[in-house]
Design a protein around this motif. Structure first.
Motif, PDB file in Angstrom:
ATOM      1  N   GLU A 113       7.853 -19.196 -57.501  1.00 24.96           N
ATOM      2  CA  GLU A 113       7.394 -20.976 -58.091  1.00 24.96           C
ATOM      3  C   GLU A 113       5.838 -20.648 -57.463  1.00 24.96           C
ATOM      4  N   ASN A 163      -0.793 -18.088 -59.561  1.00 32.29           N
ATOM      5  CA  ASN A 163      -1.262 -16.653 -60.889  1.00 32.29           C
ATOM      6  C   ASN A 163      -2.060 -17.846 -61.958  1.00 32.29           C
ATOM      7  N   ARG A 164      -1.091 -18.419 -62.487  1.00 33.72           N
ATOM      8  CA  ARG A 164      -1.760 -19.752 -63.392  1.00 33.72           C
ATOM      9  C   ARG A 164      -2.683 -20.078 -62.686  1.00 33.72           C
ATOM     10  N   GLU A 209       4.408 -18.178 -58.695  1.00 34.30           N
ATOM     11  CA  GLU A 209       3.379 -18.446 -60.187  1.00 34.30           C
ATOM     12  C   GLU A 209       2.342 -19.311 -60.241  1.00 34.30           C
ATOM     13  N   ASN A 257      -0.526 -10.404 -57.674  1.00 31.51           N
ATOM     14  CA  ASN A 257      -0.503 -11.564 -56.613  1.00 31.51           C
ATOM     15  C   ASN A 257      -1.165 -11.299 -55.214  1.00 31.51           C
ATOM     16  N   CYS A 286       5.746 -11.779 -60.374  1.00 26.77           N
ATOM     17  CA  CYS A 286       4.151 -12.597 -60.958  1.00 26.77           C
ATOM     18  C   CYS A 286       5.091 -14.739 -61.068  1.00 26.77           C
ATOM     19  N   ARG A 287       6.133 -14.697 -61.196  1.00 31.32           N
ATOM     20  CA  ARG A 287       6.783 -15.437 -61.585  1.00 31.32           C
ATOM     21  C   ARG A 287       8.368 -15.920 -61.402  1.00 31.32           C
TER      22      ARG A 287
END
Length: 362
Positions: A262, A268-269, A265, A340, A180-181
């Protein structure tokens, strides 16, 4: 195809639509072979090329770390709860388990059946609403390993930063937040994950570990439960879940297309921030469960003012096409799992529904 559901299931969870469509196109006949990948021998060249490609993609996404190997196993993370101490926890040694929630507790319970386990840290006193800080974790120099659960799906907490365990191998269950990151794999002796959240469908478990941990001969346990067996046989000792591994390979390809870890992420953020901002700015109508520094990017847990309101929210959301928003039965409340493959549009639709529900019931 009809309208896709807003899928917030905790697992098995949403898969990328592009991956499902590719699989659909190749389902009956794979690469001109006249058969599905599910029908062919796992020892044939066609399947092995997919198998090896998936392993290579995993390590490529991690920056091609030296000395690490990837295994494809079966039995889910729950089987790893037993396999890890069976292989790594020798007689006369201890293993530290960080107690951060429901899944960490299950892992420790299994390990205690096999060897000497101590609680390296626990946030049970805070009802597992946060992850422990580095200075709360007891690292015993002679420990065989320290085990953490990276993300607790039920409580909605996640390590923002992983602990430093020094020379003691760090073993981590990443079932619900793998890839996820970006991940500094060199911090870990071993990570493992059931595929059914971020890597593909259920049926395959991914283990990524230092070769020295996997190659240790544990001749006192059955052959199929030894990591060394699967390492020496390229995860082909017994018939692998070939279709699940094929799907993992396609999901990894999709992650590459998103800009790698990257890129994933960043998306997701953005999704998590949108949802947490809605909760925080609701004037108290919604309240987050996890403490701010430990909020999960993958599982957003929240409560309303009463169980009656929560039941009404769950019922109305289902009627509007939202799936999987009830909290785990052990804790209640509400939970949106935004792995994701959950698109930003689904989170935006949920936020709109939350605003409307609050306006009508506040």
């Amino acid at each position: 195809m009809g309208k896709r559901a807003y899928n917030f299931n905790a697992g098995p969870a949403a898969l990328p639509l592009e991956v499902l469509e590719r699989a659909q196109a190749e389902f009956v006949e794979f690469q001109g072979t006249g058969m599905s990948i599910m029908e062919m021998s796992h020892r044939g060249a066609v399947y092995e090329s997919v198998h090896n490609e998936a392993q290579e993609r995993i390590l490529k996404l991690l920056g091609q770390p030296s000395g690490y190997k990837t295994l494809f196993l079966q039995g889910g993370a729950s089987t790893q709860f037993a396999m890890i101490p069976m292989n790594l926890l020798a007689a006369g040694r201890q293993a530290g388990y960080v107690m951060s929630g429901s899944w960490a507790s299950k892992a420790a319970k299994e390990a205690k059946l096999i060897g000497d386990v101590y609680a390296a840290a626990s946030t049970e006193g805070d009802k597992f609403t946060r992850m422990p800080a580095q200075d709360e974790i007891e690292i015993r120099e002679d420990a065989a390993y320290v085990h953490i659960t990276s993300n607790e799906t039920i409580e909605g907490v996640q390590f923002a930063q992983y602990p430093d365990t020094g020379s003691v191998p760090l073993v981590a269950d990443l079932s619900s937040d793998i890839f996820c990151r970006p991940l500094e794999i060199e911090k870990f002796g071993m990570i493992y994950a059931g595929a059914q959240k971020n890597l593909g469908p259920s049926g395959v478990t991914v283990v990524i570990a230092k070769e020295e941990l996997l190659s240790a001969e544990a001749k006192h346990i059955p052959t199929v439960f030894r990591y060394s067996t699967h390492l020496s046989n390229n995860s082909l000792y017994n018939t692998p879940p070939s279709f699940s591994i094929y799907m993992v390979n396609e999901t990894l390809r999709w992650i590459e297309e998103q800009g790698g870890l990257e890129g994933v992420e960043a998306k997701n953020r953005a999704k998590a921030n949108l949802l947490y901002d809605t909760i925080d700015n609701s004037g108290g109508f919604y309240s987050g469960v996890a403490q701010a520094g430990s909020r999960s990017l993958m599982n957003v847990t929240f409560r309303l003012g009463s169980e009656e309101l929560e039941k009404a929210f769950a019922k109305e959301s289902e009627q509007q096409g939202f799936v999987g928003l009830k909290g785990h039965r052990s804790v209640g409340g509400l939970r949106a799992s935004i792995y994701n493959a959950v698109p930003h549009e689904s989170v935006a639709a949920l936020v709109d529904f939350m605003g409307d529900f609050a306006k009508r019931n506040g």
